[in-house]
Design a protein around this motif. Structure first.
Motif, short mmCIF file in Angstrom:
data_model
loop_
_atom_site.label_atom_id
_atom_site.label_comp_id
_atom_site.label_asym_id
_atom_site.label_seq_id
_atom_site.Cartn_x
_atom_site.Cartn_y
_atom_site.Cartn_z
N MET A 190 -2.49 4.21 11.79
CA MET A 190 -2.95 3.36 10.68
C MET A 190 -4.44 3.59 10.40
O MET A 190 -4.85 3.67 9.24
CB MET A 190 -2.68 1.90 11.01
CG MET A 190 -2.15 1.13 9.83
SD MET A 190 -1.96 -0.58 10.21
CE MET A 190 -0.49 -0.97 9.30
N GLY A 227 -5.72 -0.88 0.47
CA GLY A 227 -5.82 -0.11 1.71
C GLY A 227 -7.12 -0.43 2.44
O GLY A 227 -7.13 -0.57 3.67
N GLY A 240 -7.47 8.11 3.65
CA GLY A 240 -7.37 7.58 2.29
C GLY A 240 -8.75 7.43 1.69
O GLY A 240 -8.99 7.81 0.53
N ILE A 241 -9.69 6.90 2.49
CA ILE A 241 -11.07 6.71 1.99
C ILE A 241 -11.68 8.09 1.67
O ILE A 241 -12.37 8.26 0.66
CB ILE A 241 -11.91 5.92 3.03
CG1 ILE A 241 -11.41 4.47 3.06
CG2 ILE A 241 -13.40 5.99 2.72
CD1 ILE A 241 -11.97 3.60 4.16
N ASP A 257 -0.91 11.63 3.93
CA ASP A 257 0.53 11.61 3.68
C ASP A 257 1.30 11.48 5.02
O ASP A 257 2.21 10.65 5.16
CB ASP A 257 0.90 12.92 2.96
CG ASP A 257 2.28 12.86 2.34
OD1 ASP A 257 2.82 11.75 2.26
OD2 ASP A 257 2.80 13.92 1.95
N ILE A 272 -5.94 5.04 6.88
CA ILE A 272 -6.96 4.37 6.05
C ILE A 272 -8.20 5.26 5.92
O ILE A 272 -8.74 5.44 4.82
CB ILE A 272 -7.30 2.98 6.65
CG1 ILE A 272 -6.07 2.07 6.53
CG2 ILE A 272 -8.49 2.37 5.94
CD1 ILE A 272 -6.13 0.81 7.34
N ALA A 278 0.84 -1.20 0.00
CA ALA A 278 0.00 0.00 0.00
C ALA A 278 0.87 1.25 0.00
O ALA A 278 0.52 2.26 -0.61
CB ALA A 278 -0.92 0.00 1.22
N TYR A 279 2.01 1.15 0.68
CA TYR A 279 2.90 2.32 0.73
C TYR A 279 3.55 2.58 -0.63
O TYR A 279 3.90 3.71 -0.93
CB TYR A 279 3.97 2.11 1.81
CG TYR A 279 4.63 3.42 2.20
CD1 TYR A 279 4.04 4.26 3.15
CD2 TYR A 279 5.80 3.83 1.59
CE1 TYR A 279 4.60 5.48 3.48
CE2 TYR A 279 6.37 5.05 1.92
CZ TYR A 279 5.78 5.87 2.86
OH TYR A 279 6.34 7.07 3.19
C1 HEM Z 1 -2.47 1.67 5.42
C2 HEM Z 1 -2.89 1.88 4.19
C3 HEM Z 1 -2.36 2.96 3.28
C4 HEM Z 1 -1.08 3.44 3.13
C5 HEM Z 1 0.18 2.98 3.84
C6 HEM Z 1 -1.13 4.50 2.13
C7 HEM Z 1 -0.04 5.23 1.71
C8 HEM Z 1 -0.08 6.26 0.77
C9 HEM Z 1 1.05 7.02 0.33
C10 HEM Z 1 2.49 6.85 0.83
C11 HEM Z 1 0.62 7.91 -0.60
C12 HEM Z 1 1.46 8.93 -1.36
C13 HEM Z 1 1.37 10.26 -0.68
C14 HEM Z 1 2.04 11.32 -1.47
O1 HEM Z 1 2.49 11.07 -2.56
O2 HEM Z 1 2.09 12.45 -0.98
C15 HEM Z 1 -0.81 7.73 -0.75
C16 HEM Z 1 -1.61 8.46 -1.58
C17 HEM Z 1 -2.97 8.22 -1.78
N1 HEM Z 1 -3.73 7.26 -1.18
FE1 HEM Z 1 -3.08 5.98 0.24
N2 HEM Z 1 -2.43 4.63 1.72
C18 HEM Z 1 -3.22 3.73 2.38
C19 HEM Z 1 -4.60 3.54 2.24
C20 HEM Z 1 -5.39 4.20 1.32
C21 HEM Z 1 -6.80 3.98 1.13
C22 HEM Z 1 -7.64 2.98 1.94
C23 HEM Z 1 -7.20 4.82 0.14
C24 HEM Z 1 -8.59 5.00 -0.45
C25 HEM Z 1 -9.58 4.12 -0.38
C26 HEM Z 1 -6.07 5.58 -0.30
C27 HEM Z 1 -6.08 6.55 -1.28
C28 HEM Z 1 -5.01 7.35 -1.65
C29 HEM Z 1 -5.08 8.43 -2.63
C30 HEM Z 1 -6.33 8.86 -3.40
C31 HEM Z 1 -3.82 8.98 -2.69
C32 HEM Z 1 -3.37 10.17 -3.54
C33 HEM Z 1 -2.86 9.68 -4.85
C34 HEM Z 1 -2.34 10.86 -5.67
O3 HEM Z 1 -1.83 11.81 -5.09
O4 HEM Z 1 -2.46 10.75 -6.86
N3 HEM Z 1 -4.99 5.18 0.43
N4 HEM Z 1 -1.20 6.71 0.09
#
Ligand code: HEM
Length: 187
Positions: free
Chosen positions: A117, A71, A124-125, A150, A121, A56-57
């Motif tokens: 965490m 995620g 993220g949702i 982030d 999550i 996921a990371y």
């Molecule tokens: C423990 C679980 C998760 C981890 C470790 C994680 C980690 C990350 C990381 C490291 C980024 C990049 C941040 C950046 O570039 O500034 C990111 C972006 C993102 N995440 Fe997650 N995430 C998790 C769960 C989720 C979930 C559940 C969703 C949605 C259902 C989600 C949706 C997104 C979206 C929409 C982005 C932005 C993408 C973009 O900038 O284009 N994430 N996540």
């Protein structure tokens, strides 16, 4: 979050019927030093959480759709994980009322990990671009939740190795036993 005692050297294979256990804590091995089904479940669930979190990371590797569904799945596994260790949460929370101790530090790390965490999550949702729209829900764009996502992803990344290091003996002990144990093989 771990609710398990750390396995000691344990009995030699087939040599003893004594369970490896701390008082008032569930044993890691049962009769003949076999790894208990519950310990195996804990171990593999923890491993699954670790792999899912690492994937996921790695958003650049998975792509956004896999990232989001992974995620969400991770959130479900986290709930199961917490339910399985609820007895540990209750036991250690009671112990927190007493001063000092290693368990107190472990509890604090676990609590912080759970919070970061869960927030990761949840945020993220709230910024979902694929999964929620696929379900017909369009979350409002929010730079606050994006920043939160982030930050909590990074905080979680720091806490996970600390969490694992604090239970390293348990992890190595169970992994070693699982490596020598084969289902159906009498020991
Ligand atoms: C423990 C679980 C998760 C981890 C470790 C994680 C980690 C990350 C990381 C490291 C980024 C990049 C941040 C950046 O570039 O500034 C990111 C972006 C993102 N995440 Fe997650 N995430 C998790 C769960 C989720 C979930 C559940 C969703 C949605 C259902 C989600 C949706 C997104 C979206 C929409 C982005 C932005 C993408 C973009 O900038 O284009 N994430 N996540």
């Amino acid at each position: 979050m771990t609710g398990r005692p750390e396995p000691g050297p344990g009995p030699a294979p087939g040599a003893s019927e004594v369970a490896v256990a701390e008082p008032a804590a569930p044993p890691v091995t049962g009769r003949r030093g076999r790894v208990l089904a519950r310990t195996r479940l804990d171990f593999w669930l923890d491993a699954l959480l670790l792999v899912a979190y690492t994937l996921a990371y790695s958003l650049g590797f998975t792509g956004i759709a896999t990232h989001e569904w992974l995620g969400i799945g991770l959130g479900a596994v986290l709930l199961i994980h917490l339910t399985l260790h609820w007895d540990w949460v209750i036991r250690t929370t009671r112990k927190l009322l007493r001063p000092g101790g290693r368990e107190r530090f472990i509890w604090l790390v676990n609590l912080l990990l759970l919070l970061s965490m869960t927030l990761c999550i949840a945020s993220g949702i709230l910024i979902s671009e694929v999964a929620l729209p696929q379900l017909g829900i369009i979350p409002p764009a929010s730079s606050f939740w994006r920043q939160m996502h982030d930050t909590t992803a990074t905080v979680t990344l720091i806490l996970v190795p600390i969490h694992a290091a604090l239970r390293w003996r348990w992890i190595v002990g169970v992994a070693r036993r699982l490596a020598v144990w084969r289902p159906g093989r009498s020991r």
